[in-house]
Design an enzyme around this catalytic site. Sequence first.
Site, PDB file in Angstrom:
ATOM      1  N   THR A  13       0.824  -1.220   0.000  1.00  0.00           N
ATOM      2  CA  THR A  13       0.000   0.000   0.000  1.00  0.00           C
ATOM      3  C   THR A  13       0.857   1.270   0.000  1.00  0.00           C
ATOM      4  O   THR A  13       0.627   2.186  -0.787  1.00  0.00           O
ATOM      5  CB  THR A  13      -0.898  -0.015   1.257  1.00  0.00           C
ATOM      6  OG1 THR A  13      -1.655  -1.226   1.213  1.00  0.00           O
ATOM      7  CG2 THR A  13      -1.836   1.157   1.289  1.00  0.00           C
ATOM      8  N   LYS A 119       6.701   2.833  12.274  1.00  0.00           N
ATOM      9  CA  LYS A 119       6.696   3.390  13.638  1.00  0.00           C
ATOM     10  C   LYS A 119       7.068   2.352  14.677  1.00  0.00           C
ATOM     11  O   LYS A 119       7.752   2.640  15.649  1.00  0.00           O
ATOM     12  CB  LYS A 119       5.330   4.000  13.953  1.00  0.00           C
ATOM     13  CG  LYS A 119       4.203   2.997  14.053  1.00  0.00           C
ATOM     14  CD  LYS A 119       2.945   3.504  13.431  1.00  0.00           C
ATOM     15  CE  LYS A 119       3.135   3.555  11.942  1.00  0.00           C
ATOM     16  NZ  LYS A 119       1.974   3.539  11.132  1.00  0.00           N
ATOM     17  N   GLY A 148       0.269   9.334   9.449  1.00  0.00           N
ATOM     18  CA  GLY A 148       0.204   9.295   7.987  1.00  0.00           C
ATOM     19  C   GLY A 148       0.500  10.606   7.283  1.00  0.00           C
ATOM     20  O   GLY A 148       1.654  11.027   7.176  1.00  0.00           O
ATOM     21  N   ILE A 150      -0.444  13.710   8.105  1.00  0.00           N
ATOM     22  CA  ILE A 150      -0.349  14.953   8.899  1.00  0.00           C
ATOM     23  C   ILE A 150       1.128  15.299   9.114  1.00  0.00           C
ATOM     24  O   ILE A 150       1.893  14.467   9.611  1.00  0.00           O
ATOM     25  CB  ILE A 150      -1.044  14.782  10.276  1.00  0.00           C
ATOM     26  CG1 ILE A 150      -2.521  14.439  10.086  1.00  0.00           C
ATOM     27  CG2 ILE A 150      -0.891  16.045  11.109  1.00  0.00           C
ATOM     28  CD1 ILE A 150      -3.285  14.234  11.386  1.00  0.00           C
ATOM     29  N   ASP A 215      -0.279   0.754  18.659  1.00  0.00           N
ATOM     30  CA  ASP A 215       0.065   1.588  17.503  1.00  0.00           C
ATOM     31  C   ASP A 215       0.135   3.064  17.920  1.00  0.00           C
ATOM     32  O   ASP A 215       1.077   3.787  17.554  1.00  0.00           O
ATOM     33  CB  ASP A 215      -1.010   1.377  16.422  1.00  0.00           C
ATOM     34  CG  ASP A 215      -0.831   2.272  15.216  1.00  0.00           C
ATOM     35  OD1 ASP A 215       0.049   1.971  14.388  1.00  0.00           O
ATOM     36  OD2 ASP A 215      -1.563   3.275  15.102  1.00  0.00           O
ATOM     37  N   LYS A 219       3.485   5.915  18.181  1.00  0.00           N
ATOM     38  CA  LYS A 219       3.488   7.273  17.625  1.00  0.00           C
ATOM     39  C   LYS A 219       3.856   8.307  18.685  1.00  0.00           C
ATOM     40  O   LYS A 219       4.640   9.217  18.424  1.00  0.00           O
ATOM     41  CB  LYS A 219       2.121   7.565  17.007  1.00  0.00           C
ATOM     42  CG  LYS A 219       1.873   6.709  15.757  1.00  0.00           C
ATOM     43  CD  LYS A 219       0.434   6.749  15.289  1.00  0.00           C
ATOM     44  CE  LYS A 219       0.233   5.776  14.133  1.00  0.00           C
ATOM     45  NZ  LYS A 219      -1.168   5.516  13.814  1.00  0.00           N
ATOM     46  N   GLY A 316      -3.580   5.373   4.719  1.00  0.00           N
ATOM     47  CA  GLY A 316      -3.952   5.403   3.305  1.00  0.00           C
ATOM     48  C   GLY A 316      -2.720   5.387   2.427  1.00  0.00           C
ATOM     49  O   GLY A 316      -1.628   5.797   2.865  1.00  0.00           O
TER      50      GLY A 316
HETATM   51  N1  HSE Z   1      -3.581   1.374  11.638  1.00  0.00           N
HETATM   52  C1  HSE Z   1      -3.332   2.763  11.916  1.00  0.00           C
HETATM   53  C2  HSE Z   1      -4.628   3.482  12.191  1.00  0.00           C
HETATM   54  C3  HSE Z   1      -2.601   3.483  10.799  1.00  0.00           C
HETATM   55  O1  HSE Z   1      -5.685   2.871  12.241  1.00  0.00           O
HETATM   56  O2  HSE Z   1      -4.565   4.690  12.423  1.00  0.00           O
HETATM   57  C4  HSE Z   1      -1.168   3.093  10.764  1.00  0.00           C
HETATM   58  O3  HSE Z   1      -0.555   3.340  11.998  1.00  0.00           O
END
Ligand code: HSE
Length: 440
Positions: A13, A119, A148, A150, A215, A219, A316
Amino acid sequence: MNKMNVAILGCGTVGGGVATIIREMNKELAERSDSEIVLKTIVEINPEVASERFKLPLDLFYGGGKKLSVVEASEAIDEIISSEEIDLVIETIGGTSDFIHNICLNVVTSGKHLVTANKALLAERGTDIFETAEKKGVKIGFEAAVCGAIPIVKTIKENFTGDKILSISGIMNGTSNYILSRMQNEGLGFKNALQLAQESGYAEADPALDINGGDAGHKIILLIKLAYGIDVSMNDLSITGIENIKKEDIEFANEIDAKIKLICYAKKINGDIFATVKPMMVKNSNFLSGVNGATNAVRVNTKYSGKHILVGKGAGSSETAMSIVSDIVFIARYGKKMRNTAARQTVNFVADASKFVFPYLITFHTADLPGTTGFITTAIGSRNINIDTVSHNRHNGEKATFSVATMPCQLEQIETAIGKIKTERPGILLSEPKVMPILY
Ligand code: HSE
C-alpha cells in the site's frame, strides 16, 4: 543537476504509493529538491501484482519483474545496501523482526539515508538505528510513521524550533477512533463497531495493535523523541486500549458533556515527562471531541505560540506515501543540515501513571444496597479528592451502577480510595472500578 538515487523495499500500500508519486511528480520534485529523484529499483516478491495494482512498469522492479523468493529478495536488498549508486532507501516492508531491523541498521551503516513509515520498528528498536545514523551523518525520514499524512514530525522538529513544547495530545489511531465514533453516534457495541471497521478496510485483519493502544503508543514515543530528545520505551508508558469500552461508558460520557477518545498524551512538568495512551473523556469544549471516524488530530501546546491543532488522514496509500516523498525532498535539499530528532533535553524521569494529575471519571458497579453510594463517595473524599459530580444510579435490585467525576487529583489517590473501599466493605464492589481521565 544533482541526483538522488532511491530504492524502494516492498511495494504494498505505501511503497506503491511512493513509486506512483515519484513518477507522477518527477518535475516538481526535481525543482523543489534541487535534485533529480531517480527511482532506481523496487524490491518486491510479487512484482506482477504490484505492477498491476499501481500501474508501474515491470522493468522498474528488481529482476525485471520476475517473482522473487524470500532468499532472492533478501539478496537483492543486500546488493542495494552495498551499492555505491543508491543514496537513499525507502523501507516499506514493515514489522519489527530482526530481518527488518538489520535492513534498516545496515542502510544507515552503509552511509545511506533511510525513509520509513515503520513506527513500530523506530519506537521499539530504533535507538541503535538513530545512533548509527548520527555517527554516519545520514538522515532518517519518518514523517509517515506518525499520523500518515499529517505533517506533525516536521512541525515539531522544524517549525517549533523557536518554541518549547509544553504538551502534546492527540487522536493518533484512526481505527480506534472509527470504532469509538460509531459506538458514540449510533449506539453500537464494541464488537459490531470493530467488525464494521474491518469491513470498511480500516482495521487490520489482526487489529490488536490498533485497539490495544500499541500503535498509538509507537506514535507518541516518536513525538516525545522529537519534542524532548529522549528515548521512552513502551514499558515506560501507561497504555490502555479501547477493548473494554462499553455502552454504559458512552452514556456516562454523554452525562458529563464528553466523548470517549483514545488519547495519546505527553506533557513535561518540572523536568518530568508524563506520557500515556488511554481512553479519555474528552469534554465537548475540546476540539478533539469532535474529531470523528478514521481522522487523526494532534494538539500541540507551546510556551510562546500557544495551541495548535493539525487534523488529517492518518493512513492510506497516497496519504502516507506523500509524507515519505516529502522526506525524500527534504533530505535531497537539506541533507546533512537536517536534524534527525530534537536535541537531547534534561529529563528527571518518566513519571509513573499513578502520579498523573487529571480530573477522573470513576465508574462503580456495586451491590444495590442502601448506604453504598454514601460509603463510596465518603471513601473518595477521605483521600482528599474533591468530587465534581455523582451520576444518578442505575439499579435493578441486585446491582447498581454509577459514576463519580472528580476534580483534578493524582491517580494514586483514587487507587488508595478504591483499596479502602475493598478493605472496609469487602464484596461491595462487583467489579474493578473503571477510571478514565477527563480531558478539558
Ligand atoms: N492502523 C493505523 C490506524 C494506521 O488505524 O490509524 C497506521 O498506523
